[in-house]
Write a protein that holds these residues in place. Structure first.
Motif, PDB file in Angstrom:
ATOM      1  N   CYS A 164       0.843  -1.199   0.000  1.00 20.52           N
ATOM      2  CA  CYS A 164       0.000   0.000   0.000  1.00 20.52           C
ATOM      3  C   CYS A 164       0.880   1.253   0.000  1.00 20.52           C
ATOM      4  CB  CYS A 164      -0.919  -0.001   1.216  1.00 20.52           C
ATOM      5  SG  CYS A 164      -2.246  -1.228   1.161  1.00 20.52           S
ATOM      6  N   GLY A 165       1.976   1.208   0.764  1.00 16.34           N
ATOM      7  CA  GLY A 165       2.929   2.310   0.740  1.00 16.34           C
ATOM      8  C   GLY A 165       3.522   2.514  -0.639  1.00 16.34           C
ATOM      9  N   ASN A 166       3.764   1.413  -1.345  1.00 15.36           N
ATOM     10  CA  ASN A 166       4.261   1.498  -2.717  1.00 15.36           C
ATOM     11  C   ASN A 166       3.260   2.202  -3.626  1.00 15.36           C
ATOM     12  OD1 ASN A 166       6.784  -0.659  -3.667  1.00 15.36           O
ATOM     13  ND2 ASN A 166       6.089  -0.606  -1.560  1.00 15.36           N
ATOM     14  N   MET A 167       1.970   1.919  -3.438  1.00 12.29           N
ATOM     15  CA  MET A 167       0.949   2.577  -4.244  1.00 12.29           C
ATOM     16  C   MET A 167       0.930   4.079  -3.983  1.00 12.29           C
ATOM     17  SD  MET A 167      -0.180   0.118  -6.037  1.00 12.29           S
ATOM     18  CE  MET A 167       1.481  -0.562  -5.867  1.00 12.29           C
ATOM     19  N   VAL A 168       1.142   4.466  -2.724  1.00 15.53           N
ATOM     20  CA  VAL A 168       1.221   5.890  -2.392  1.00 15.53           C
ATOM     21  C   VAL A 168       2.442   6.517  -3.053  1.00 15.53           C
ATOM     22  CG1 VAL A 168       1.464   7.559  -0.523  1.00 15.53           C
ATOM     23  CG2 VAL A 168      -0.010   5.567  -0.217  1.00 15.53           C
ATOM     24  N   SER A 169       3.554   5.778  -3.094  1.00 19.12           N
ATOM     25  CA  SER A 169       4.763   6.319  -3.730  1.00 19.12           C
ATOM     26  C   SER A 169       4.529   6.560  -5.218  1.00 19.12           C
ATOM     27  CB  SER A 169       5.953   5.375  -3.512  1.00 19.12           C
ATOM     28  OG  SER A 169       5.837   4.205  -4.294  1.00 19.12           O
ATOM     29  N   VAL A 170       3.724   5.714  -5.864  1.00 24.39           N
ATOM     30  CA  VAL A 170       3.381   5.931  -7.279  1.00 24.39           C
ATOM     31  C   VAL A 170       2.606   7.240  -7.425  1.00 24.39           C
ATOM     32  CG1 VAL A 170       2.046   5.051  -9.229  1.00 24.39           C
ATOM     33  CG2 VAL A 170       3.395   3.473  -7.834  1.00 24.39           C
ATOM     34  N   LYS A 171       1.667   7.449  -6.507  1.00 23.52           N
ATOM     35  CA  LYS A 171       0.887   8.692  -6.514  1.00 23.52           C
ATOM     36  C   LYS A 171       1.795   9.904  -6.367  1.00 23.52           C
ATOM     37  CE  LYS A 171      -2.646  11.529  -5.885  1.00 23.52           C
ATOM     38  NZ  LYS A 171      -3.616  11.885  -6.974  1.00 23.52           N
ATOM     39  N   LEU A 172       2.730   9.841  -5.414  1.00 17.94           N
ATOM     40  CA  LEU A 172       3.646  10.964  -5.192  1.00 17.94           C
ATOM     41  C   LEU A 172       4.545  11.193  -6.406  1.00 17.94           C
ATOM     42  CD1 LEU A 172       4.564  10.231  -1.481  1.00 17.94           C
ATOM     43  CD2 LEU A 172       3.418  12.291  -2.328  1.00 17.94           C
ATOM     44  N   ASN A 173       4.975  10.100  -7.046  1.00 21.42           N
ATOM     45  CA  ASN A 173       5.803  10.233  -8.239  1.00 21.42           C
ATOM     46  C   ASN A 173       5.036  10.924  -9.352  1.00 21.42           C
ATOM     47  OD1 ASN A 173       6.810   8.740 -11.010  1.00 21.42           O
ATOM     48  ND2 ASN A 173       8.489   9.194  -9.610  1.00 21.42           N
ATOM     49  N   ARG A 174       3.751  10.613  -9.472  1.00 20.35           N
ATOM     50  CA  ARG A 174       2.933  11.256 -10.491  1.00 20.35           C
ATOM     51  C   ARG A 174       2.686  12.725 -10.166  1.00 20.35           C
ATOM     52  NH1 ARG A 174      -1.645   6.829 -12.522  1.00 20.35           N
ATOM     53  NH2 ARG A 174      -0.148   5.239 -13.187  1.00 20.35           N
ATOM     54  N   MET A 175       2.815  13.077  -8.886  1.00 23.43           N
ATOM     55  CA  MET A 175       2.690  14.476  -8.483  1.00 23.43           C
ATOM     56  C   MET A 175       4.002  15.228  -8.684  1.00 23.43           C
ATOM     57  SD  MET A 175       0.482  13.952  -4.955  1.00 23.43           S
ATOM     58  CE  MET A 175       0.478  15.705  -4.542  1.00 23.43           C
ATOM     59  N   GLY A 176       5.048  14.515  -9.128  1.00 20.25           N
ATOM     60  CA  GLY A 176       6.330  15.145  -9.380  1.00 20.25           C
ATOM     61  C   GLY A 176       7.235  15.260  -8.171  1.00 20.25           C
ATOM     62  N   ILE A 177       6.964  14.467  -7.108  1.00 23.29           N
ATOM     63  CA  ILE A 177       7.781  14.504  -5.897  1.00 23.29           C
ATOM     64  C   ILE A 177       8.891  13.469  -6.031  1.00 23.29           C
ATOM     65  CG2 ILE A 177       7.795  14.367  -3.380  1.00 23.29           C
ATOM     66  CD1 ILE A 177       5.972  16.547  -4.561  1.00 23.29           C
ATOM     67  N   PRO A 178      10.171  13.884  -5.997  1.00 21.34           N
ATOM     68  CA  PRO A 178      11.269  12.910  -6.099  1.00 21.34           C
ATOM     69  C   PRO A 178      11.221  11.897  -4.954  1.00 21.34           C
ATOM     70  CG  PRO A 178      12.082  15.152  -6.418  1.00 21.34           C
ATOM     71  CD  PRO A 178      10.664  15.268  -5.939  1.00 21.34           C
ATOM     72  N   ASN A 179      11.642  10.675  -5.241  1.00 15.00           N
ATOM     73  CA  ASN A 179      11.604   9.616  -4.244  1.00 15.00           C
ATOM     74  C   ASN A 179      12.363   9.970  -2.975  1.00 15.00           C
ATOM     75  OD1 ASN A 179       9.960   7.784  -5.550  1.00 15.00           O
ATOM     76  ND2 ASN A 179      11.635   6.744  -6.579  1.00 15.00           N
ATOM     77  N   ARG A 180      13.577  10.513  -3.130  1.00 14.49           N
ATOM     78  CA  ARG A 180      14.400  10.774  -1.946  1.00 14.49           C
ATOM     79  C   ARG A 180      13.744  11.794  -1.029  1.00 14.49           C
ATOM     80  NH1 ARG A 180      17.695  13.332  -6.036  1.00 14.49           N
ATOM     81  NH2 ARG A 180      17.512  15.593  -5.905  1.00 14.49           N
ATOM     82  N   ASP A 181      13.074  12.804  -1.608  1.00 20.60           N
ATOM     83  CA  ASP A 181      12.403  13.806  -0.786  1.00 20.60           C
ATOM     84  C   ASP A 181      11.190  13.211  -0.079  1.00 20.60           C
ATOM     85  OD1 ASP A 181      14.168  15.865  -1.537  1.00 20.60           O
ATOM     86  OD2 ASP A 181      13.070  16.181  -3.398  1.00 20.60           O
ATOM     87  N   ALA A 182      10.446  12.370  -0.784  1.00 21.12           N
ATOM     88  CA  ALA A 182       9.275  11.738  -0.176  1.00 21.12           C
ATOM     89  C   ALA A 182       9.684  10.785   0.941  1.00 21.12           C
ATOM     90  CB  ALA A 182       8.468  10.995  -1.236  1.00 21.12           C
ATOM     91  N   VAL A 183      10.720   9.990   0.714  1.00 18.92           N
ATOM     92  CA  VAL A 183      11.130   8.997   1.703  1.00 18.92           C
ATOM     93  C   VAL A 183      11.733   9.671   2.935  1.00 18.92           C
ATOM     94  CG1 VAL A 183      12.718   7.086   2.152  1.00 18.92           C
ATOM     95  CG2 VAL A 183      11.392   7.141   0.042  1.00 18.92           C
TER      96      VAL A 183
END
Length: 293
Positions: A164-183
């Motif tokens: 489920c966290g992975n699905m949220v990360s997909v959403k954040l990626n589509r919002m243009g948020i880099p992975n390192r900043d989100a994590v």
């Protein structure tokens, strides 16, 4: 050579992580142990981003999603996974974690309309059959030992939450948020939420004094969280997320090898067959076939 080195770093770091989690099970509550791990990891990772000038502002509308990311990747899933290692060998927990490939595919289908193909169906069938083989003895002895089934269910639940966290990360990626900043921010939110959850349960931080516990904590926070994460991001940037996911195929082998020597995990022919089927299932899902096939 650099790509191969990154694969080795991530596989080794995450492969030994499962036994280090086992070392955290003891007098200190699980929630506090996870809080320690990600509090230290967040300090190290955020410090690294600041010092390397890679810290970037994130729009406030993304923060509710990052809170969910923190719950899924650095909170609830780890409470379930840590608890599972109290019932079954850490190597088996690592193998169950490979079902995240199945949960991820189903989540992509449910939330983003990406229907899994025939390869996924075959790969999932191999993976589930392999897990059944690995747990054949425990299932057979269910009437005498329900702990193994409890551990398996906790591990599956933790894996589902992780996906489920992975699905949220997909959403954040589509919002243009880099992975390192989100994590990095997800670790902060996850740490705060773990602390609040522990307080509601009447648990208070206890300073660890056991050298084994402290050693496991340092390993989990730095190599197991920060180093592995940075190496994994570099791997994703070099070969793509799909091929980088091969680490989920490789690190259970390391984890089960560690369990064999340090936890007394006993291999049986059907157990070895089960591991081979789990790995084959993951390879079936992720392998890149030649263009003429």
């Amino acid at each position: 050579m650099m790509t191969a080195l990154l694969f080795v770093i991530v596989t080794a770091c995450w492969g030994f992580t499962w036994y280090a989690i086992k070392l955290q099970i003891g007098p200190i509550p699980v929630e506090i142990s996870i809080f320690y791990r990600f509090a230290l990891a967040a300090v190290v990772l955020c410090g690294f981003l600041f010092l390397s000038r890679k810290w970037r502002p994130v729009p406030w509308q993304a923060h509710p999603w990052i809170v969910l990311l923190g719950c899924g990747l650095f909170g609830i899933n780890f409470i379930l996974m840590y608890s599972a290692t109290g019932y079954i060998a850490s190597g088996i927990v690592a193998v169950i974690f490979t079902t995240s490939t199945i949960f991820n595919a189903l989540g992509n289908w449910a939330f983003y309309g990406n229907r899994p193909g025939l390869r996924f169906v075959f790969g999932a069938a191999f993976g589930l059959a392999g897990i059944a083989c690995l747990f054949a003895n425990q299932i057979y002895a269910l009437s005498h030992n329900a702990n193994a089934i409890t551990g398996m269910l906790l591990a599956l639940g933790g894996t589902a939450v992780f996906s489920c966290g992975n699905m949220v990360s997909v959403k954040l990626n589509r919002m243009g948020i880099p992975n390192r900043d989100a994590v990095a921010r997800g670790m902060i939110y996850g740490t705060v939420l773990l602390f609040i959850f522990a307080m509601f349960r009447g648990q208070t931080p206890v300073m660890p004094t056991d050298p084994i516990y402290i050693g496991g904590l340092l390993y989990l926070a730095i190599p197991g969280s920060v180093v592995a994460f940075i190496a994994y991001l570099a791997l994703v940037n070099r070969v793509g997320a799909g091929r980088a996911a091969y680490v989920t195929v490789l690190f259970p082998v390391v984890a089960l090898t560690v369990s064999t020597f340090l936890e007394g995990y006993v291999w049986t022919p059907i157990g070895a067959t089960g591991l081979a089927m789990v790995l084959l299932g993951n390879i079936t899902i992720f392998a890149r076939l030649p263009k003429f096939i």
